[in-house]
Motif scaffolding. Structure first.
Motif, mmCIF file in Angstrom:
data_model
loop_
_atom_site.group_PDB
_atom_site.id
_atom_site.type_symbol
_atom_site.label_atom_id
_atom_site.label_comp_id
_atom_site.label_asym_id
_atom_site.label_seq_id
_atom_site.Cartn_x
_atom_site.Cartn_y
_atom_site.Cartn_z
ATOM 1 N N ILE A 87 50.615 28.896 29.896
ATOM 2 C CA ILE A 87 49.952 28.713 28.607
ATOM 3 C C ILE A 87 50.166 27.287 28.133
ATOM 4 O O ILE A 87 51.293 26.764 28.175
ATOM 5 N N LEU A 88 49.092 26.648 27.719
ATOM 6 C CA LEU A 88 49.173 25.306 27.137
ATOM 7 C C LEU A 88 49.006 25.413 25.630
ATOM 8 O O LEU A 88 48.016 25.969 25.143
ATOM 9 N N THR A 89 49.980 24.892 24.903
ATOM 10 C CA THR A 89 49.878 24.813 23.451
ATOM 11 C C THR A 89 49.316 23.442 23.099
ATOM 12 O O THR A 89 49.862 22.412 23.520
ATOM 13 N N LEU A 90 48.239 23.412 22.356
ATOM 14 C CA LEU A 90 47.542 22.162 22.041
ATOM 15 C C LEU A 90 48.117 21.510 20.790
ATOM 16 O O LEU A 90 48.729 22.174 19.950
ATOM 17 N N ASP A 91 47.881 20.216 20.676
ATOM 18 C CA ASP A 91 48.411 19.488 19.519
ATOM 19 C C ASP A 91 47.516 19.626 18.299
ATOM 20 O O ASP A 91 47.910 19.267 17.194
ATOM 21 N N ARG A 92 46.318 20.165 18.499
ATOM 22 C CA ARG A 92 45.390 20.410 17.391
ATOM 23 C C ARG A 92 44.512 21.599 17.753
ATOM 24 O O ARG A 92 44.215 21.811 18.930
ATOM 25 N N PRO A 93 44.102 22.384 16.774
ATOM 26 C CA PRO A 93 43.271 23.555 17.086
ATOM 27 C C PRO A 93 41.853 23.163 17.471
ATOM 28 O O PRO A 93 41.288 22.201 16.931
ATOM 29 N N LEU A 94 41.286 23.908 18.402
ATOM 30 C CA LEU A 94 39.885 23.739 18.756
ATOM 31 C C LEU A 94 39.023 24.456 17.728
ATOM 32 O O LEU A 94 39.406 25.500 17.196
ATOM 33 N N ASN A 95 37.881 23.889 17.431
ATOM 34 C CA ASN A 95 36.944 24.509 16.500
ATOM 35 C C ASN A 95 35.956 25.353 17.299
ATOM 36 O O ASN A 95 35.285 24.839 18.201
ATOM 37 N N PHE A 96 35.863 26.635 16.976
ATOM 38 C CA PHE A 96 34.940 27.504 17.691
ATOM 39 C C PHE A 96 33.513 27.250 17.222
ATOM 40 O O PHE A 96 33.221 27.250 16.018
ATOM 41 N N THR A 97 32.642 27.025 18.193
ATOM 42 C CA THR A 97 31.233 26.734 17.933
ATOM 43 C C THR A 97 30.395 27.514 18.947
ATOM 44 O O THR A 97 30.925 28.300 19.729
ATOM 45 N N LYS A 98 29.104 27.242 18.971
ATOM 46 C CA LYS A 98 28.221 27.862 19.955
ATOM 47 C C LYS A 98 28.644 27.506 21.372
ATOM 48 O O LYS A 98 28.468 28.290 22.303
#
Length: 240
Positions: A87-98
């Protein structure tokens, strides 16, 4: 779906795209342990919303994040690929889009058979989808520049272990028809199953290893996202 990009050039590891991964929630990506076991967090960048692997070609849904933490499954054995998941923990959240969406992860107690990487009763096959930018035979064994997908049948475990004697219970194999397969560069990407009940795609496996590519007698091998692995994912992410 994301790809992992190596940002530095050290030793024998080349700079560029090297593996895939699955978004399971905004701050976490699931990939194969063998993809990242020898890397530092600072050496990896995650790209989401991409169809083309060229990071300089900006696409409408493109997002990127650095890796803050690498968590490797505690039972992973690098020599055999047993428990090949991280599992990779990211430094910022991804924004869910299309163009940027997560794959669902079943809870450990979920009994929906649609979500389990098990073969259908003969003569039928149960199919899953694999995605990646890996090597393609049609391109002279070069990595694909664009994201590709392939529909693969889950095979009986007895067939798999005969083809790959080194397989363990945390693995399954899929493919062997029409010479379609995952290949180098696809590692870490998802084996996804569609549930007619929930009308969603679910993470059932992780592209792990194989013996060549496209050999009908030796289908690709995947890490099984079964009960214990599902619980481990929930314990190390923020999935609600």
């Amino acid at each position: 779906m994301v790809f992992l990009y190596k940002t530095t050039h050290e030793g024998q590891t080349r700079r560029g795209l090297f593996c895939g991964g699955s978004i399971v929630e905004p701050l976490h990506v699931v990939t194969a342990a063998h993809c990242v076991e020898r890397l530092l967090e600072t050496e990896i960048k995650v790209y989401a919303g991409k169809l083309d692997s060229n990071i300089d070609l900006i696409e409408p849904y493109q997002q990127s994040a650095d890796v803050q933490l690498i968590t490797i499954y505690e039972s992973f054995v690098s020599e055999t690929f047993h428990g090949d998941i991280a599992i990779l923990t990211l430094d910022r959240p991804l924004n869910f889009t299309k163009g940027v969406k997560p794959l669902c992860v079943p809870r450990s107690g979920n009994t929906d058979k649609d979500l389990k990487p098990r073969p259908a009763k003969e003569p039928s096959f149960k199919y899953g989808m694999v995605f990646g930018w890996g090597v393609t035979v049609t391109q002279n064994f070069r990595e694909s520049r664009v994201l590709r997908e392939v529909k693969l049948p889950i095979r009986k475990q007895s067939f798999c272990t005969a083809a790959h004697p080194g397989m363990t219970k945390l693995m399954f194999c899929a493919g062997g028809l029409l010479k379609q397969d995952s290949c180098q560069g696809d590692s870490g990407g998802p084996f996804a199953l569609w549930s007619a009940r929930s009308q969603k795609w679910w993470l059932a496996g992780i592209v792990s290893w194989g013996d060549g590519c496209g050999d009908p007698t030796k289908p690709g091998v995947y890490t099984r996202v079964g009960t214990a692995v599902r619980q481990w994912i929930y314990n190390n992410t923020n999935i609600e």
